[in-house]
Scaffold this active site. Sequence first.
Site, PDB file in Angstrom:
ATOM      1  CG  ASP A 217      24.967   3.472  19.024  1.00  0.00           C
ATOM      2  OD1 ASP A 217      24.503   2.472  19.098  1.00  0.00           O
ATOM      3  OD2 ASP A 217      26.141   3.823  19.661  1.00  0.00           O
ATOM      4  CG  ASP A 228      24.102  -0.064  22.789  1.00  0.00           C
ATOM      5  OD1 ASP A 228      24.202   0.179  21.671  1.00  0.00           O
ATOM      6  OD2 ASP A 228      24.651   0.132  23.665  1.00  0.00           O
ATOM      7  CG  HIS A 297      28.367  -0.309  27.372  1.00  0.00           C
ATOM      8  ND1 HIS A 297      26.923  -0.334  27.748  1.00  0.00           N
ATOM      9  CD2 HIS A 297      28.469   0.266  26.114  1.00  0.00           C
ATOM     10  CE1 HIS A 297      26.489  -0.189  26.336  1.00  0.00           C
ATOM     11  NE2 HIS A 297      27.219   0.187  25.668  1.00  0.00           N
ATOM     12  CG  HIS A 305      27.004   3.251  29.765  1.00  0.00           C
ATOM     13  ND1 HIS A 305      27.514   4.492  29.396  1.00  0.00           N
ATOM     14  CD2 HIS A 305      27.001   2.822  28.624  1.00  0.00           C
ATOM     15  CE1 HIS A 305      27.453   4.671  28.257  1.00  0.00           C
ATOM     16  NE2 HIS A 305      27.390   3.544  27.661  1.00  0.00           N
ATOM     17  CD  GLU A 331      29.547   1.031  22.388  1.00  0.00           C
ATOM     18  OE1 GLU A 331      29.451   1.645  21.357  1.00  0.00           O
ATOM     19  OE2 GLU A 331      28.883   0.747  23.322  1.00  0.00           O
ATOM     20  CD  GLU A 426      27.007  -0.701  20.864  1.00  0.00           C
ATOM     21  OE1 GLU A 426      26.799   0.263  20.163  1.00  0.00           O
ATOM     22  OE2 GLU A 426      26.924  -0.941  22.171  1.00  0.00           O
TER      23      GLU A 426
HETATM   24 CO   LIG Z   1      26.858   1.157  23.316  1.00  0.00          CO
END
Ligand SMILES: [Co+2]
Length: 445
Positions: A217, A228, A297, A305, A331, A426
């Site tokens: 990640d 992200d 998110h 977030h 994700e 993701e």
């Molecule tokens: Co994320």
Amino acid sequence: MVENKVDQVTEALQKTQINGNGNDKAVTDVTAQTEKEDVTNGNADHEDEDGDEDGEEEGGEASADKKKKKKKKNKKKKKGNKQTEPPTVPVSKLFANQIYPEGQLEEYRDENNWRTTNEEKRYIERQEHDNYNDLRRAAEVHREVRAYARKAIKPGMSMIEIADLIENGTRTLIEENGFDSGIGFPTGLSLNHCAAHYTPNAGDKTVLAYDDVLKIDIGTHVKGRICDSAFTLTFNPKYDRLLEAVKEATNAGIKEVGIDVRVSDIGAAVHEVYDSYDIELDGKTYDIKPIRNLTGHTIEPYRIHAGKSVPIIRDSGDDSKLEEGEQLAVETFCSTGRGYVIEQGECSHYAKVYDGGFVPLRLPKAKSLLATINKHFGTLPWCKRYLDRTGEEKYAMALKNLVDNGVVQAYPPLCDTKGSFTAQMEHTILLRPTVKEVVSRGDDY
Ligand SMILES: [Co+2]
């Protein structure tokens, strides 16, 4: 990074189950050597090297052949600068006009398809171009760093080596510069039953094994616009069904995303896919389940977030809707275990509480640690290794004080049952006024 929905029952459960596996922090710099070796400057496409190679052909005969060869090479050169392995060329040098490629575009459907050509929406979008371009630069760095990571990461490497490989790449390609550009959050390298929020701390001796399931990640940012995006890396083909499942489910979720879409409908679409998957591992069949307390998110500048969650199960009961202009991370996680994670193991990930307000601190060391955090990370997440790089030492007490005072939030590793395997995929998505852009999409996933 992922959002973890913890209810109070779970919290109580966690407190009884966790016996913090605190590894000793004997700092052994296993990576110092590899870091140096990594800089090989393999500028295969640069001009002087072509000259060198031509030199080899000096011998007189076959001048026609020589010409042919040269022509071929010149053609190659026209493609412009290319990334090296390991990656050392900042993406700003690869895109001379500083315009970075768009991600995957998908037109809005049904009652929203008027947006595609609407003049007013196109106007709003033009105002945002610089912001989009910043995010696309972060995404291009992401693609190039992960392409190398996928090739270079091999069983036998330590988790610290792997983290360094990825983070050195990001820092170089994004031209890390204070809050202007850099790493978006700690590199997640969660293994097997752990789904998220593990990255090694100094002294971690964990070594990647052939049978491991590794979730990578990576976060990159330009001017706070965070890309992200995550994928799962395995070496043993016995996990292929798991990879297939996470890919199909995540793409189903991404497909469902749109303006005015209820996030619960995205969760339902993801769950539907997971329902049709199971996997046989060493003679036993396991259902592949979504991990029900992990979610995607929304993302805002310097805020990973931002408030809304994107569930990955049906019946989430979350009736919030996505809106024009929002940026979000879709994700999904799946597991051969119970499909539920708890906090487990030594913590590495932290972030300032975004709207924490002023908290008076009495401990001088906590005050100075907070000053360091403000200076280097602001509201972006960080890990202990990043704090070590700032020169901070022996900060355990001060850090605990900041967490206890609600100034900093700890994000411990999130793990399913021991012996289970989890996978993640993701992407970062922009809900542009006229079109949906999967910014982090690449030819790999
Ligand atoms: Co994320």
